[in-house]
Write a protein that holds these residues in place. Structure first.
Motif, short mmCIF file in Angstrom:
data_model
loop_
_atom_site.label_atom_id
_atom_site.label_comp_id
_atom_site.label_asym_id
_atom_site.label_seq_id
_atom_site.Cartn_x
_atom_site.Cartn_y
_atom_site.Cartn_z
N TYR A 104 0.84 -1.20 0.00
CA TYR A 104 0.00 0.00 0.00
C TYR A 104 0.88 1.25 0.00
CZ TYR A 104 -2.81 3.80 1.91
OH TYR A 104 -3.39 5.02 2.12
N LYS A 120 0.13 2.68 -3.57
CA LYS A 120 -1.18 3.35 -3.57
C LYS A 120 -1.31 4.53 -2.62
CE LYS A 120 -3.65 -0.79 -5.01
NZ LYS A 120 -4.59 -1.82 -4.66
N MET A 121 -0.45 4.62 -1.65
CA MET A 121 -0.60 5.67 -0.64
C MET A 121 -0.25 7.02 -1.26
SD MET A 121 1.07 5.80 3.14
CE MET A 121 0.43 6.90 4.38
N GLN A 142 -6.90 -0.70 4.68
CA GLN A 142 -5.63 -1.38 4.47
C GLN A 142 -4.71 -1.30 5.69
OE1 GLN A 142 -6.92 0.97 2.51
NE2 GLN A 142 -5.53 2.70 2.40
#
Length: 141
Positions: free
Chosen positions: A30, A34-35, A68
């Motif tokens: 993550y 995606k962060m 998440q």
């Protein structure tokens, strides 16, 4: 309402000896993929991933956890007991509550604390029969 709790000092019915299943890899993925940079800056992890920073959200008032950031499974490596307390501590000081305690806390302090289901796996691979919920305490004094 004010209430307090003491962290257990050794493994047993209230402090489970084990580790999260796949959680560290999922957190790192993550963070890397995606962060948003804005979120990294707000958490102070712009220069690199930090387990203590992410795990710190379990025990400090650092805001609501994103899905998440919530571990889904905790695998116990060994235990002396086949039953646990209604409030237990998992790795990185994460508290977890059973269904009855969760309902009581939500009734007394609605919307303050965050809960999500967490599967507890026993040493031989079977799922613990009682449902537990990871708990992020929402208000500290």
């Amino acid at each position: 309402m004010t209430w307090g709790m003491e962290s257990p000092s050794n493994f047993g019915d209230y402090f489970l000896d084990g580790d999260y299943v796949g959680f560290d890899d999922a957190l790192i993925s993550y963070y890397l993929n995606k962060m948003p940079d804005k979120d990294k800056a707000e958490m102070g992890v712009s220069d690199g991933f930090s387990h203590p920073t992410f795990y710190g959200k379990f025990i400090r008032e650092l805001g609501w956890l994103k899905p998440q950031e919530c571990p889904e499974e905790f695998a116990i490596t060994h235990t002396r007991s086949k039953s646990f307390g209604s409030l237990i501590e998992l790795g990185s000081q994460l508290p977890a509550a059973d269904e009855d305690l969760k309902a009581l806390i939500e009734r007394l302090e609605p919307g303050i604390h965050q809960f999500w289901p967490i599967k507890i796996t026993m040493p031989k691979g079977e799922t613990y029969p009682k449902q537990f919920y990871g708990m992020r305490i929402g208000k500290f004094f």
